[in-house]
Design an enzyme around this catalytic site. Sequence first.
Site, PDB file in Angstrom:
ATOM      1  N   LYS B 131       0.850  -1.332  -0.017  1.00 10.05           N
ATOM      2  CA  LYS B 131      -0.151   0.044   0.019  1.00 10.05           C
ATOM      3  C   LYS B 131       0.780   1.267  -0.153  1.00 10.05           C
ATOM      4  O   LYS B 131       0.434   2.411  -0.293  1.00 10.05           O
ATOM      5  CB  LYS B 131      -0.844   0.042   1.253  1.00 10.05           C
ATOM      6  CG  LYS B 131      -2.256  -0.761   0.996  1.00 10.05           C
ATOM      7  CD  LYS B 131      -2.762  -0.551   2.309  1.00 10.05           C
ATOM      8  CE  LYS B 131      -4.678  -0.161   2.228  1.00 10.05           C
ATOM      9  NZ  LYS B 131      -5.293  -0.384   3.406  1.00 10.05           N
ATOM     10  N   GLU B 132       2.069   0.966   0.250  1.00  6.79           N
ATOM     11  CA  GLU B 132       3.046   2.111   0.555  1.00  6.79           C
ATOM     12  C   GLU B 132       3.764   2.438  -0.522  1.00  6.79           C
ATOM     13  O   GLU B 132       3.533   2.807  -1.638  1.00  6.79           O
ATOM     14  CB  GLU B 132       3.677   2.289   1.969  1.00  6.79           C
ATOM     15  CG  GLU B 132       2.572   2.387   2.877  1.00  6.79           C
ATOM     16  CD  GLU B 132       3.225   2.313   4.530  1.00  6.79           C
ATOM     17  OE1 GLU B 132       4.339   2.972   4.668  1.00  6.79           O
ATOM     18  OE2 GLU B 132       2.733   1.617   5.324  1.00  6.79           O
TER      19      GLU B 132
END
Lengths: 702, 330
Positions: B131-132
Amino acid sequence: MFLSVTHKILGPIALLIAIGAATTALISHEAVRAHDDLQSQEERAYEFLFSVERTQKALVAMEEFSNGILSFNRVVPAPTVATRYQSLLETLETDIQAIENLANEPAVVESLTRFSGAVDAWRQELEIALGLTARAAIPTRIRLDQLRHRADHALAEIYGTAKTGALTRSSMKSESYKARVNTIFHTMMAIFAVFGFFFLLFGRRLTRSLGHVARSMERIRKGDFDPGIEREFSKDEIGNIARGVQAFGETLKALTKANERVKHLAMHDQLTGLANRRALEEHLGAMIAGRTGETGRAALFHIDLDRFKQVNDMYGHAAGDEILRHAAQAMKTKRRPDDLIARIGGDEFVVVLKEVESEEVAAGIAERMIASISSPIEIWNDVVNVGASIGIAFLDGAEADIERILANADMALYIAKGAGRGRYSFYSAETRRQFETDMSLLRELRTGLENGEIIAYFQPQIDVANNRLIGFEALARWAHPTRGTLGPGHFLSLAFDNGLGDRLSDIIVREAISALRDWRGKGLDIPCVSVNFAAKQLRDNGLTEYLDDALFQAGLSPDDITIEVLESVLFGDDADPAHATISQLKRRGYRIELDDFGTGHASISNLRKFRVDGVKLDRVFVTGVDSDPEQEMILRTLIDLCRNLGIGCLAEGVETDAERSKLLALGCSRIQGYAVAKPMARNEVIDWVRSREGPRQRPEAV
Amino acid sequence: MYKILIGLVFVAGLLVAPAISSQHDIRKDFERPARIEFPDASPYSPQIAALGKMLFFDPRLSGAQNMSCATCHNPSFGWETPVARAIGALNQPLDRHAPTVENLAEAPALFWDGRAATLEEQAVGPITHPKEMNATLEEVVSRLGGIATYRRLFNVAFPGEGLSRDTVLRAIATYQRTLRSGWSSFDDWVQGDDAAISEAAKRGFDLFVGAANCAGCHNGWAFTDHGFHAVGIPSGDPGRGAIDPDSMGMFKTPGLRNVALRAPYMHDGSIATLRGVLRHYQRGGVGTARRDMSIAPLDLTEDDIRDLQAFLESLTAHDPHVRAPALPAE
């Protein structure tokens, strides 16, 4: 202390210059020293501040370097970091060392210690942060910044302290410089003032002395020869000058006095205090030179004292001087203020009268002067009279020759004297002519005397009572080459007035003696010859000896000569040497007869005292006696006087038989004159006597 | 009886003594340490730190090469992102608000839930989380290895080691350990400059350490006890509870330096303003949510809130900015 003017003037100047130079040198020296001090101090300060700045720069460089590394924007290899750091650190340390070397003030040293500590702390932490020192704990940037600031702060402190110190020292230096210069300046000013004051005192004394001397010189220049330098001057040159001026002034004074005396002597007669001939000439010269048309005529009196020589001879020079003083005084009292009286010769005076309106005025003055001079003078308890004759000449506009004017007056005087004493005469053309005639006659007379033109004529004297020849009177005649035979009236007074009297008398005496000897040698019975002598000749010593000699040479005796003297000879007193001569002659056996008896001033007492052998009655009593009873009375009285005194008398100038008879009747039998015979030459005498002898042998009718 | 009395007096003395010693001692509690301790395993060097900074700002550490660490940890926002939850590689908001990376060298546990023990370990998370940044470390090492300069720099910073997964993480961690909040007015005041902060801030500090009891957790120079607490934020996130069941709903106490720059607040960015945070604690948190015993309603006036905010604003650094490094192109 003795100081010469040079020292007094140059000394202070040199001193002032020296003080000025010393002041300048000292102040300059101080200025240079202070400047050097300031400069070296400034240099040190600047050097210090520069080193501080360099350190600051080094710090900044180090900071920039570390910031560059620690901003982590670039990966710089560790060796590069180390190298670069070392280099920066060395610079920094060098700079810090430089500060330490220069730091000398405690405050700065203290700050420097703090600074060094701070730098050290910063450096150590920095080394950790830069990875040069391995440590687990890494200083934060903030920590580094703080340390860095601390170092900066310490450095700023050093900077500030150093700057303040430098400023303080600088201002202290300049203050001390100012103070020193002030001290020097004030000291020098004080010295200046003190020496200046003394210099001024010196100068003042000097200028005062000089001024004093200068004023004295000025006074001398103006003719005041008393410089008045009384106070004691110093021993210096001024003093010498002052004393010189004093001496100069005194010398000038003495010289002036002497000069005035010389001038006075040159211009004045010592005896009378009157002007002398030179002064007269100057006076006349000035008068002539300053003469203008408006000035009135000036008159010139030429005054000659009458009988002065007689008095002089009789009473001596002292008496003569007295007479001259008397005459001078007499003239002074009669002159007018502007008139000049000068004594130009023995008894000759000249009076210059300014502004004489007329001849009458001049005549009045002349008369008063004559009267005044003629007033009796008492000399040695005896009363003496002198007279004066005055020749007057006017200074006419045309006449500029002083000698000529004097000569004119002299001529007039000559005329006045010729006319009889105690008179005045004005100069005129006639005067000149007469004078010149006389002068030419005098010249001729001199020649005549030399050439034997003067001869003796003889006039017999007889006693009519018995018609007996008494003797002859020797009378002078001038056998003039052109004018024929001249009687004594023409030349006798001329000869006597001009010093020819003795010569004339000598001729006559010798002629008389020689004639008598001649006559006697020819067998003529002539008892004696009368010879005339003037009083002056009587006063000369040696007349007796002269006559004795002459008679001795001729083989004659004193009783062969009769001395005829003027009655006036006896007017004097015992002091008159003529009296002695008369006495002497009488003792020698000479007959003394008084000539012109009755006209002179002989005192009866003298007549008696000298016991003259006879008197000759003057012709003025004789001529016309037969017709004038009054004259007869006088003559009778005179004859009676002689008879009563036992003195023989003889009448002169008997010209007629009537006069002869009258005289005989009056008791005077002895006569001389035309009535008997004219004067005749010596040769004629022989014939006249021989012709007379005949009748004489015949007895005279009674 | 006596013993009890003596005991009471002793206890009272213990309680009173700190009060007597006054604010100065309290202020010293907040004095910043001079050094940063580095772990032996990951020693410091400026070369490593510099390399780490490059990596921190290099988007080539993300899978799509579109995000760097600094994308979410923006130095301009106190190393955070001004959104409640940052948008990651999947263009979706992340689960939690991006926390600051400042003052973490001493932190014993990282992430809101403290699941990473070291910064090296922590760094792996965002890089590799899908997600990052959505990358793998292998990919990152390989990609950096393709860049000559990075190779050289790694050799400089890690002599003998060079570029590796480990050195990448160590570099990033080392850089992060050097990150310290900048000097603030509050620091000046701590150093003794009484005029450095306003009277309001001073009153706020008194409340902070006193009545408001903020310093109960936000203590020390970094204003954190490095502990985990539940502060009454309504959330389904278990927080520390995922690792320690006893700590359900608890999150790591964040430091408060530069806090004014770091809105929005709380682990989920649910409170937009600092005032909001203060009101939250005034109320004693949201009643329904989990909370520690210490979180209780506070008797604070509006002025007290203002004073507390003034104090918190005095913690903002004078110069928070960081210059970004030039990154190697090849």
